[in-house]
Design an enzyme around this catalytic site. Sequence first.
Site, short mmCIF file in Angstrom:
data_model
loop_
_atom_site.label_atom_id
_atom_site.label_comp_id
_atom_site.label_asym_id
_atom_site.label_seq_id
_atom_site.Cartn_x
_atom_site.Cartn_y
_atom_site.Cartn_z
N LYS A 287 0.61 22.28 43.26
CA LYS A 287 -0.55 21.97 42.39
C LYS A 287 -1.69 22.99 42.39
CE LYS A 287 0.29 17.23 41.26
NZ LYS A 287 1.05 16.27 42.05
N ASP B 224 3.66 16.53 52.97
CA ASP B 224 3.63 16.88 51.55
C ASP B 224 2.16 17.00 51.15
OD1 ASP B 224 3.50 16.92 48.80
OD2 ASP B 224 4.94 15.30 48.48
N PHE C 113 4.88 9.52 46.90
CA PHE C 113 5.33 10.28 45.73
C PHE C 113 5.67 11.70 46.16
CE2 PHE C 113 5.02 13.03 42.03
CZ PHE C 113 5.84 12.36 41.14
C1 LIG Z 1 2.49 16.08 42.09
C2 LIG Z 1 3.13 15.84 43.38
C3 LIG Z 1 4.46 16.25 43.62
C4 LIG Z 1 5.33 16.84 42.54
O1 LIG Z 1 4.87 18.06 42.08
P1 LIG Z 1 5.49 18.68 40.73
O2 LIG Z 1 4.84 20.03 40.65
O3 LIG Z 1 5.11 17.77 39.61
O4 LIG Z 1 6.95 18.74 40.91
C5 LIG Z 1 4.96 16.07 44.89
N1 LIG Z 1 4.23 15.51 45.87
C6 LIG Z 1 2.96 15.11 45.68
C7 LIG Z 1 2.20 14.53 46.82
C8 LIG Z 1 2.38 15.25 44.43
O5 LIG Z 1 1.13 14.81 44.23
#
Ligand SMILES: *Cc1c(COP(=O)(O)O)cnc(C)c1O
Length: 385
Positions: free
Chosen positions: A239, A210, A123
């Site tokens: 986050k 990420d 994701f």
């Molecule tokens: C939540 C998340 C995203 C996206 O972040 P947003 O602030 O919602 O755009 C991308 N990568 C990972 C691993 C995430 O958990």
Amino acid sequence: MQTYGRLPVRFVRGEGAWVEDDSGTRYLDGLSGIAVCGLGHAHPAVAAAVAEQARTLVHTSNLYHLPLQEKLAARLCEVSGMDRVFFCNSGAEANEAAIKLARLYGHNRGIDEPRILVLDNAFHGRTMATLTATGNRKAQQGFEPLLPGFTRVPFNDLPAIAAALAEDPSIVAVLLEPVQGEGGVRVPGKGYLDGVRLLCDQHACLMMCDEVQTGIGRTGRWFAFQHNSARPDVLTSAKGLGNGVPIGACLARGAAADTLQPGSHGSTFGGNPLASAAALAVLETLQRERLTERAEQLGRHLLDAFRQELADLPGVRDIRGRGLMLGIELDRPCGELVAEALADQLLINVTAGQTIRLLPPLILSDAEAEQLIRQMVRLVRRFLA
Ligand SMILES: *Cc1c(COP(=O)(O)O)cnc(C)c1O
């Protein structure tokens, strides 16, 4: 718009690991706004920093030097071992920056159609490029055409990465989560990240982590890659970085850090004084209160407790996690557990259909941790009975 199927509750305030709804009922927060409020709600240090900065200077744009942004960048580089930072406002934007950086890096090396290797069940966000990188057909459905330039391989499969890189010299980067979050709290095998690093070195590829969900102390290190000896070339964060004040960051080191140049990328809000003040307060508080160590120790305790109390149930398939990123995988879909927990005044999440996901705040007390264990064990036992 109706982008979320919302639970029937309205939260109006919070304090520490607790949120309160509009009727005064208090809930224990086992989710932290999806790994965002690591310091809990209404943390005094963040509240003070935001209030003070709001009275001083909120925004000037990135056309000028921003002392707080520079200070935040220096601090982030210090804790991550990176050289430079691009600031934006969300996780998806941080990954967009990483994807653009990788493509430009490829073009600078004479590769006309650079490709990025991504993983099953990944994701990376909801914008077009990050949605394409995301390994979830359901999330992509209806938004075709997706972007070209992505190659996908199975998760936790080094030979698959080796084969893809050997076969296709246009792959310029590997993008991965050190622990997959939305994909079901999947922890790769020991040596996986170090193996990816080695393959990236062999094929002159950028290793891009990420850490939007795993970063900022969540897994018991500043960043989850630090559980291994491998260091990525590009690292994304969001986050937990602002404890709820929107901010994202794409960090890079070495040649990758010098790829983006004036005019090649930008953001109006990115790293403005307000967001930077919040993030600086978060990093200072994490350090001062030793919350990264706390996340590791508390995470181990929760994992042990859940294994002790739940592993005997045939309906429990796996209990896993790293630090305060925990997953309890059942043998059946369990989405309704979220509403059952809510009725029990506990906030949790279910991801990938049958994995209960817990992302409690790093400031969780011992007593709150025991309550979380008690409530979760009762819920799961009742659900599987
Ligand atoms: C939540 C998340 C995203 C996206 O972040 P947003 O602030 O919602 O755009 C991308 N990568 C990972 C691993 C995430 O958990």
